[in-house]
Design an enzyme around this catalytic site. Sequence first.
Site, PDB file in Angstrom:
ATOM      1  N   ASN A 110      -7.960   6.761   2.468  1.00  0.00           N
ATOM      2  CA  ASN A 110      -8.739   5.774   2.943  1.00  0.00           C
ATOM      3  C   ASN A 110      -8.150   4.287   2.612  1.00  0.00           C
ATOM      4  O   ASN A 110      -7.762   4.245   1.252  1.00  0.00           O
ATOM      5  CB  ASN A 110      -9.883   5.960   3.111  1.00  0.00           C
ATOM      6  N   HIS A 112      -9.678   0.478   1.949  1.00  0.00           N
ATOM      7  CA  HIS A 112     -10.988  -0.103   2.001  1.00  0.00           C
ATOM      8  C   HIS A 112     -10.683  -1.457   1.545  1.00  0.00           C
ATOM      9  O   HIS A 112      -9.939  -1.920   0.569  1.00  0.00           O
ATOM     10  CB  HIS A 112     -11.625   0.593   1.092  1.00  0.00           C
ATOM     11  N   SER A 139      -8.078  -1.295  -1.352  1.00  0.00           N
ATOM     12  CA  SER A 139      -7.713  -0.454  -2.402  1.00  0.00           C
ATOM     13  C   SER A 139      -7.384   0.881  -1.442  1.00  0.00           C
ATOM     14  O   SER A 139      -8.157   1.044  -0.199  1.00  0.00           O
ATOM     15  CB  SER A 139      -9.017   0.148  -2.969  1.00  0.00           C
ATOM     16  N   ASP A 148     -16.821   5.509  -0.446  1.00  0.00           N
ATOM     17  CA  ASP A 148     -15.821   4.815  -1.224  1.00  0.00           C
ATOM     18  C   ASP A 148     -15.958   4.852  -2.725  1.00  0.00           C
ATOM     19  O   ASP A 148     -15.599   3.903  -3.411  1.00  0.00           O
ATOM     20  CB  ASP A 148     -16.372   3.392  -0.717  1.00  0.00           C
TER      21      ASP A 148
END
Length: 216
Positions: A110, A112, A139, A148
Amino acid sequence: MSNAKKLLVLISGKGSNLQALIDSITSDKLNAEIVAVISNRADAFGLERAALANIPAYIIDHHHYETRESFDQSMIDVIDRYHPDLLILAGFMRILSPLFVERYLGQLVNIHPSLLPHYRGLNTHQRALSDKVSQHGASVHFVTPELDAGAVLIHGIVTVKSKDTETCLENRVHQVEHIIYPKAIKLLINHHIILDNNRIIFDDKRLVKPKQYYLK
Ligand code: GRF
């Protein structure tokens, strides 16, 4: 392109990170193929980007499912038809069930909009500004069941300016995102990288600190 890694991208909105990946592939900077895009929203602009790039796209609307698990299962049914090497969340705004995350652990990444572990969750730019931090950014991290909290592969760092509004800061973070997401995928493709107990093992050595990219 025969040894190109297969990427499958999940989106919910604008899809500018999807576009950055498409552009890196078409300019031969990334030896990969985006085999499909899934959006949980029919109005996601990213779907138009996928269509323009001739990438098969699927709308799987979470409103049509009673549980998170049944929605996730329906994505799994599409994903597993493609056997992707990597599953890429690019502005996908749904929390994934442990069922989903554990199935693709180590293959699921992912982006973020903060320098994790700082500012997990939402409103990251506003929170960074009100804390008057000097550096902010984005990130790329592995996705684990805790939101996260997965190990970070690369940080894209921007300097926060005293005059920054949330919008200017957000724009610069987007700029760095579009650089670091293709870079991160390239690292994953070109190196032997595994996730071991939420630690990144990079070419057989522990990655002690995320790689860093500074936006000029
Ligand atoms: C990005 O800021 C990303 O960090 C966050 O969602 C946003 C997606 O933007 N996860 P886009 O849809 O790729 O333009």
